[in-house]
Design a protein around this motif. Structure first.
Motif, PDB file in Angstrom:
ATOM      1  N   LEU A  62       0.832  -1.208   0.000  1.00 11.83           N
ATOM      2  CA  LEU A  62       0.000   0.000   0.000  1.00 11.83           C
ATOM      3  C   LEU A  62       0.867   1.258   0.000  1.00 11.83           C
ATOM      4  O   LEU A  62       0.607   2.209  -0.750  1.00 11.83           O
ATOM      5  N   VAL A  63       1.915   1.249   0.798  1.00 10.93           N
ATOM      6  CA  VAL A  63       2.833   2.394   0.851  1.00 10.93           C
ATOM      7  C   VAL A  63       3.604   2.521  -0.456  1.00 10.93           C
ATOM      8  O   VAL A  63       3.737   3.614  -1.017  1.00 10.93           O
ATOM      9  N   ASN A  64       4.096   1.386  -0.974  1.00 11.85           N
ATOM     10  CA  ASN A  64       4.893   1.419  -2.198  1.00 11.85           C
ATOM     11  C   ASN A  64       4.093   1.901  -3.410  1.00 11.85           C
ATOM     12  O   ASN A  64       4.654   2.515  -4.318  1.00 11.85           O
ATOM     13  N   LEU A 161      13.313   4.696   7.800  1.00 11.09           N
ATOM     14  CA  LEU A 161      12.762   4.097   9.020  1.00 11.09           C
ATOM     15  C   LEU A 161      11.674   3.095   8.637  1.00 11.09           C
ATOM     16  O   LEU A 161      11.603   1.989   9.200  1.00 11.09           O
ATOM     17  N   TRP A 162      10.820   3.486   7.696  1.00 15.05           N
ATOM     18  CA  TRP A 162       9.780   2.577   7.213  1.00 15.05           C
ATOM     19  C   TRP A 162      10.397   1.329   6.594  1.00 15.05           C
ATOM     20  O   TRP A 162      10.032   0.193   6.934  1.00 15.05           O
ATOM     21  N   ALA A 163      11.360   1.529   5.667  1.00 12.91           N
ATOM     22  CA  ALA A 163      11.979   0.395   4.974  1.00 12.91           C
ATOM     23  C   ALA A 163      12.670  -0.544   5.956  1.00 12.91           C
ATOM     24  O   ALA A 163      12.549  -1.775   5.854  1.00 12.91           O
ATOM     25  N   SER A 164      13.386   0.004   6.919  1.00 11.97           N
ATOM     26  CA  SER A 164      14.091  -0.812   7.910  1.00 11.97           C
ATOM     27  C   SER A 164      13.108  -1.563   8.793  1.00 11.97           C
ATOM     28  O   SER A 164      13.329  -2.735   9.146  1.00 11.97           O
ATOM     29  N   SER A 165      12.011  -0.916   9.165  1.00 11.42           N
ATOM     30  CA  SER A 165      11.005  -1.558  10.017  1.00 11.42           C
ATOM     31  C   SER A 165      10.311  -2.698   9.285  1.00 11.42           C
ATOM     32  O   SER A 165      10.072  -3.766   9.855  1.00 11.42           O
ATOM     33  N   VAL A 166       9.982  -2.469   8.017  1.00 11.94           N
ATOM     34  CA  VAL A 166       9.372  -3.532   7.206  1.00 11.94           C
ATOM     35  C   VAL A 166      10.342  -4.709   7.097  1.00 11.94           C
ATOM     36  O   VAL A 166       9.952  -5.880   7.235  1.00 11.94           O
TER      37      VAL A 166
END
Length: 201
Positions: A62-64, A161-166
């Motif tokens: 959804l974010v991508n 932060l989003w990419a690392s958390s995912v």
């Protein structure tokens, strides 16, 4: 010239990934470390943390998709050509990354952790192969492309932060090895950087 340069980068990138045959994941020290990290992480699970990391994994796509769509919509509404070009840069990077990730998965055919080791307990059991992590590669493609398009700390910090958390969510949930996630981060970042020629001048 820029397109030729991109082709060389992509060929090298694919070559490096395809150069990792499935037998390289035999029971060696790195494989044992991969296994142990996932086993240790599974012991730290709580219902709250599991719910949070499932939320991250489920909403990655959804974010991508939302990032380039949002940029394009804002560019149309604001009559901002540069923003529309940035949207094209992000979506093109993401599309190529998704294709390359799928090809590598089919070439390497690494089994999911929970299939290869009965001691690894996954929260859920996705299909397809494990290497590289698709969630990681797509989130890092989006984060890198967005950061290249808008190199401001208030864009870069939340994007990564989003990419690392995912990426961490894939380990926590027990569906990818650390080496899958590391390869996904390299692939996603490299794909976005390879498409820098699409950014507006």
């Amino acid at each position: 010239m820029k397109i030729k340069y991109f082709k060389y980068l992509l060929i090298i990138q694919i070559g490096l990934m395809f150069g990792l045959p499935a037998r390289s994941f035999a029971q060696n020290g790195l494989q044992r470390l991969d296994d142990q990290i996932l086993i240790d992480l599974s012991k730290t699970r709580t219902p709250e943390k599991t719910g949070f990391f499932m939320f991250l994994s489920k909403n990655n796509d959804l974010v991508n998709v939302g990032v380039p769509v949002g940029l394009f919509a804002a560019g149309v509404i604001g009559k901002d050509k540069e923003m529309r070009q940035n949207a094209l840069y992000v979506v093109s990077s993401s599309a190529v990354n998704a294709l390359v990730t799928m090809l590598i998965k089919k070439a390497v055919k690494r089994p999911r952790p929970f299939l290869a080791n009965v001691k690894i307990n996954a929260v859920y059991q996705p299909s397809h192969y494990s290497f590289p992590s698709g969630h990681t590669s797509t989130s890092f493609t989006t984060a890198t492309a967005l950061s290249q398009a808008y190199p401001k700390w208030y864009v870069i910090a939340p994007a990564y932060l989003w990419a690392s958390s995912v990426s961490f969510s894939r380990l926590y949930l027990g569906v990818h090895y650390p080496t899958d996630v590391a390869a996904g981060a390299v692939l996603g970042t490299g794909t976005a950087l390879s498409f820098k020629f699409m950014r507006p001048n």
